[in-house]
Enzyme design. Sequence first.
Site, PDB file in Angstrom:
ATOM      1  N   GLU A  48       0.814  -1.220   0.000  1.00 19.11           N
ATOM      2  CA  GLU A  48       0.000   0.000   0.000  1.00 19.11           C
ATOM      3  C   GLU A  48       0.845   1.266   0.000  1.00 19.11           C
ATOM      4  OE1 GLU A  48      -0.448  -2.555   2.046  1.00 19.11           O
ATOM      5  OE2 GLU A  48      -2.559  -3.212   1.938  1.00 19.11           O
ATOM      6  N   PHE A 110     -11.714  -6.506  14.292  1.00 17.70           N
ATOM      7  CA  PHE A 110     -10.606  -7.002  13.472  1.00 17.70           C
ATOM      8  C   PHE A 110     -10.226  -5.963  12.410  1.00 17.70           C
ATOM      9  CE2 PHE A 110      -9.162  -9.502   9.702  1.00 17.70           C
ATOM     10  CZ  PHE A 110      -7.943  -9.896  10.243  1.00 17.70           C
ATOM     11  N   GLN A 111      -8.972  -5.625  12.329  1.00 19.17           N
ATOM     12  CA  GLN A 111      -8.423  -4.658  11.371  1.00 19.17           C
ATOM     13  C   GLN A 111      -9.045  -3.268  11.490  1.00 19.17           C
ATOM     14  OE1 GLN A 111      -8.339  -6.619   7.466  1.00 19.17           O
ATOM     15  NE2 GLN A 111      -6.312  -7.392   7.995  1.00 19.17           N
ATOM     16  N   LYS A 160     -17.414  -0.167   5.838  1.00 15.77           N
ATOM     17  CA  LYS A 160     -17.912  -1.247   4.991  1.00 15.77           C
ATOM     18  C   LYS A 160     -19.429  -1.165   4.797  1.00 15.77           C
ATOM     19  CE  LYS A 160     -17.069  -6.211   4.563  1.00 15.77           C
ATOM     20  NZ  LYS A 160     -16.464  -7.379   5.212  1.00 15.77           N
ATOM     21  N   MET A 485      24.484   7.437   1.399  1.00 14.14           N
ATOM     22  CA  MET A 485      24.454   8.719   2.101  1.00 14.14           C
ATOM     23  C   MET A 485      24.738   8.532   3.589  1.00 14.14           C
ATOM     24  SD  MET A 485      24.379  11.850   1.596  1.00 14.14           S
ATOM     25  CE  MET A 485      23.492  12.591   0.228  1.00 14.14           C
TER      26      MET A 485
END
Length: 572
Positions: A48, A110-111, A160, A485
């Site tokens: 993502e 959940f989530q 949802k 770097m």
Amino acid sequence: MSGGQLMCEALLAQGVDTMFGYPGGAALPFYRDLAGNRGLRHVLVRHEQNAAHAADGYARATGRVGVCVATSGPGATNLLTGLATAYMDCVPVVAITGQVARAVIGTQAFQEVDVVGMVGPITKAAFQLKRPEDIPAVVAEAVRVAGEGRPGPVLIDFPKDVQLGTVTVGVGVSVREDHAALGRPDASAEPTVGLSVTALAAIEQAAALLDQAERPVVIAGHGVAMAGGATELLAFAEASGVPVGTTLLGLGTFPEHHAQALGMVGMHGTVQGNLAMHNADLIIGVGMRFDDRVVGRPGDFAPEARIVHVDVDPRAFGRVIRADVPVEADARLALAALAQRAHRRDRSAWWARLGTWTDTHAACNLSRDGASPDDPPTTPDVVTTLRQVAGPEAAVVTDIGQHQMWVALHYGFDRPGQTFTSGGLGTMGYGLPAAMGVKVAQPDRPVWAVVGDGGFQMSAPELSTLVHTSIALKVVVVNNQCLGMVRQWQELFYDGIYSHSLLAQPDFAALARAHGCWATTVSRRGDLEAALRAAAAQPGPAVMDVRVPVEETVFPMVPSGATPADVRCVDL
Ligand SMILES: Cc1ncc(C[n+]2csc(CCOP(=O)(O)OP(=O)(O)O)c2C)c(N)n1
């Protein structure tokens, strides 16, 4: 219509036709409806964070919003680095996150994460949808807020049950009324401003200061590119005869081959640009933030200079250094007004001093005289050869590190939109997915990602996206087998103790081939150009693993916490 279908239609109504995303449970109703929509293209990424970076690259290349999508919980949190990157660099991105159903929000379902709460400091606004009928207004508002003023990311959290909910949509759900319903002011009702009376007065003051100045300098930043003000900048520079430097994100806003160009200023800017700033009696900063990488120690910055600061966002004034003349205005309009008021005057003494500093800068370029074709290519070799091969239309997107600074110093950008990088957040792993977004936006344009071996490892799974979505991005991995770097700072400032900065890397060409990419490895300087041409000629994506020396050091450099006067070209 379902909420998911309405979201698709609302995005299309705002001119969105492409998004980058990754599905999951709390986004599945939307993904089902997306599958049935013919107008929207969805690019399935492999992480993502890369969806956010790709949306950012898409937005930088087009000037339109880039859109990314993720599920709730870990999908949403994976977006955060990309949103923070876009926020720091003022890039208009709209992120859509799935969320658990409203009935279970707050129950540690959940989530479930409170992504709206998390993104407060790294977005311009974050909405949580409560009803499907709000979708058109919220999407319109998100797109408007992302793009207006100082652009930036906006998040829409999409529970949802709202995705699943149905609504009867009459033609033209009134955006205006729904704004009222959402309790937000409808700023689209505000007049589009030209230059305010206050800004015009400040511009008169700036023009008067410029007429008096013996040693003026203009510094152009990202705001000039975003305002589409490069033409006005050139007109102003030529009308006034003033030297022009750019920030890292301002590269290309002023042609680097122009006689008045000072190149990049800041930590790895040119000696000429940094000393010009330090010795100036007037600095006109346009669409730039005077951030710490440019200013160094604020108390000692440009001690003799008056500062004119042009920015669309008044919060930028005085944030790091004083603004003697703040000009709250769009960079393009301000530059056009300054050009109208500009006069040339004799500043030959200033140009003579600037000329002495040019020579010092030349000494900073790594010399390749006498190098054998069997030697390993240096990173500046890679950059200058790429410039010859890539052609004037190409876009070059960099990751973070030494290679990024060498591209900035040696490529020679002439136009805005030729290069993109993460300037403010300095996000490793940005280059490849952002370049993917640029290539999706501009499929007919050659697009090159130039990345370090460290940053490449953070984003290499996107090679699968390139292959399976037929995105013909060319990736140059500048492989010094270390976090270059970091190694440089350890060499210069941390007693040469290379603590956890040397990397044992896999065979990147083999890795790329495993993803289905054309790939090659270059270890000889003499093979560099042919390999770049072969990569350019591939119809699909291509990866070049270019083995450069481990111990390269980017100069010029202003050490952290010093001032631009302390710019150095050799070991400090
Ligand atoms: C996500 C993230 N982690 C760590 C850093 C700190 N950092 C800046 S440059 C750099 C090294 C980059 O190495 P590489 O990608 O190989 O590029 P090089 O400097 O060698 O060109 C690191 C670790 C960062 N900028 N971003």
